[in-house]
Motif scaffolding. Structure first.
Motif, PDB file in Angstrom:
ATOM      1  N   GLN A  80       0.786  -1.207  -0.098  1.00  0.00           N
ATOM      2  CA  GLN A  80      -0.139  -0.010  -0.122  1.00  0.00           C
ATOM      3  C   GLN A  80       0.793   1.248   0.014  1.00  0.00           C
ATOM      4  O   GLN A  80       0.635   2.313  -0.659  1.00  0.00           O
ATOM      5  CB  GLN A  80      -0.956   0.024   1.174  1.00  0.00           C
ATOM      6  CG  GLN A  80      -1.999  -1.014   1.146  1.00  0.00           C
ATOM      7  CD  GLN A  80      -2.913  -1.226   2.397  1.00  0.00           C
ATOM      8  OE1 GLN A  80      -2.799   0.049   3.011  1.00  0.00           O
ATOM      9  NE2 GLN A  80      -3.611  -2.237   2.473  1.00  0.00           N
ATOM     10  N   LYS A  81       1.961   1.216   0.563  1.00  0.00           N
ATOM     11  CA  LYS A  81       2.884   2.402   0.662  1.00  0.00           C
ATOM     12  C   LYS A  81       3.516   2.604  -0.727  1.00  0.00           C
ATOM     13  O   LYS A  81       3.539   3.770  -0.968  1.00  0.00           O
ATOM     14  CB  LYS A  81       3.822   2.271   1.789  1.00  0.00           C
ATOM     15  CG  LYS A  81       4.721   3.242   2.032  1.00  0.00           C
ATOM     16  CD  LYS A  81       5.993   2.944   3.057  1.00  0.00           C
ATOM     17  CE  LYS A  81       7.079   3.946   3.032  1.00  0.00           C
ATOM     18  NZ  LYS A  81       7.833   3.745   4.167  1.00  0.00           N
ATOM     19  N   ALA A  82       3.926   1.526  -1.525  1.00  0.00           N
ATOM     20  CA  ALA A  82       4.443   1.847  -2.740  1.00  0.00           C
ATOM     21  C   ALA A  82       3.392   2.399  -3.534  1.00  0.00           C
ATOM     22  O   ALA A  82       3.661   3.102  -4.384  1.00  0.00           O
ATOM     23  CB  ALA A  82       5.024   0.362  -3.077  1.00  0.00           C
ATOM     24  N   ALA A  83       2.023   1.951  -3.382  1.00  0.00           N
ATOM     25  CA  ALA A  83       1.133   2.281  -4.475  1.00  0.00           C
ATOM     26  C   ALA A  83       0.883   3.873  -4.286  1.00  0.00           C
ATOM     27  O   ALA A  83       0.752   4.673  -5.226  1.00  0.00           O
ATOM     28  CB  ALA A  83      -0.328   1.368  -4.193  1.00  0.00           C
ATOM     29  N   LEU A  84       0.667   4.163  -2.712  1.00  0.00           N
ATOM     30  CA  LEU A  84       0.802   5.622  -2.415  1.00  0.00           C
ATOM     31  C   LEU A  84       2.072   6.510  -2.895  1.00  0.00           C
ATOM     32  O   LEU A  84       1.522   7.333  -3.602  1.00  0.00           O
ATOM     33  CB  LEU A  84       0.545   5.783  -1.036  1.00  0.00           C
ATOM     34  CG  LEU A  84       0.297   7.293  -0.610  1.00  0.00           C
ATOM     35  CD1 LEU A  84      -0.863   7.690  -1.106  1.00  0.00           C
ATOM     36  CD2 LEU A  84      -0.012   7.070   1.158  1.00  0.00           C
ATOM     37  N   GLN A  85       3.143   6.034  -2.953  1.00  0.00           N
ATOM     38  CA  GLN A  85       4.288   6.416  -3.361  1.00  0.00           C
ATOM     39  C   GLN A  85       4.333   6.943  -4.903  1.00  0.00           C
ATOM     40  O   GLN A  85       4.828   7.651  -5.510  1.00  0.00           O
ATOM     41  CB  GLN A  85       5.420   6.147  -3.046  1.00  0.00           C
ATOM     42  CG  GLN A  85       5.738   6.260  -1.370  1.00  0.00           C
ATOM     43  CD  GLN A  85       6.833   5.535  -0.671  1.00  0.00           C
ATOM     44  OE1 GLN A  85       7.346   4.568  -1.375  1.00  0.00           O
ATOM     45  NE2 GLN A  85       7.358   6.010   0.280  1.00  0.00           N
ATOM     46  N   ALA A  86       3.687   5.895  -5.548  1.00  0.00           N
ATOM     47  CA  ALA A  86       3.572   5.905  -7.192  1.00  0.00           C
ATOM     48  C   ALA A  86       2.750   6.839  -7.535  1.00  0.00           C
ATOM     49  O   ALA A  86       2.993   7.612  -8.715  1.00  0.00           O
ATOM     50  CB  ALA A  86       2.979   4.556  -7.489  1.00  0.00           C
TER      51      ALA A  86
END
Length: 91
Positions: A80-86
Motif C-alpha cells: 500500500q505504501k508503494a502504491a501511494l508513493q507511485a
C-alpha cells in the motif's frame, strides 16, 4: 429503507469530489502533480469498513476515474505504501 446494492450510493459521494476536481482543472487552480511529478491526493474517502473502502476503490477504477489507492488495515503495509508513493489523486 435501505438502498439496494448497485443503486449508485458510492457514486453519490464520489461524483461531487470528481466534479470539483474538474472545475479546478478548468479554472487553472488545480495542481495535477506534486514536486516529484506524481499525482498527489485531492480526494480522501474515509470508510467504516475495509469492504466499503475496497468497493469505493473498485467503483473509481471501473469508471476510469483519476488514479486511486485503497489503504486499509490488516495487511502488510509495504504494498500500500508503494502504491501511494507511485502517486494517487484519490485515497
Amino acid at each position: 429503507g435501505i438502498a439496494a446494492t448497485g443503486s449508485g450510493k458510492t457514486l453519490g459521494f464520489l461524483i461531487p469530489g470528481l466534479l470539483r476536481m474538474e472545475r479546478l482543472k478548468a479554472s487553472g487552480e488545480f495542481k495535477a502533480k506534486n514536486k516529484s511529478n506524481k499525482p498527489s491526493p485531492k480526494i480522501l474517502i474515509v470508510s467504516p469498513t475495509r469492504e466499503l473502502a475496497m468497493q469505493s476503490h473498485q467503483v473509481v477504477e471501473e469508471m476510469g476515474g483519476p488514479a486511486g489507492v485503497c489503504i486499509y488495515g490488516g495487511v502488510p503495509k509495504h504494498t500500500q505504501k508503494a502504491a501511494l508513493q507511485a502517486g494517487a489523486e484519490i485515497v
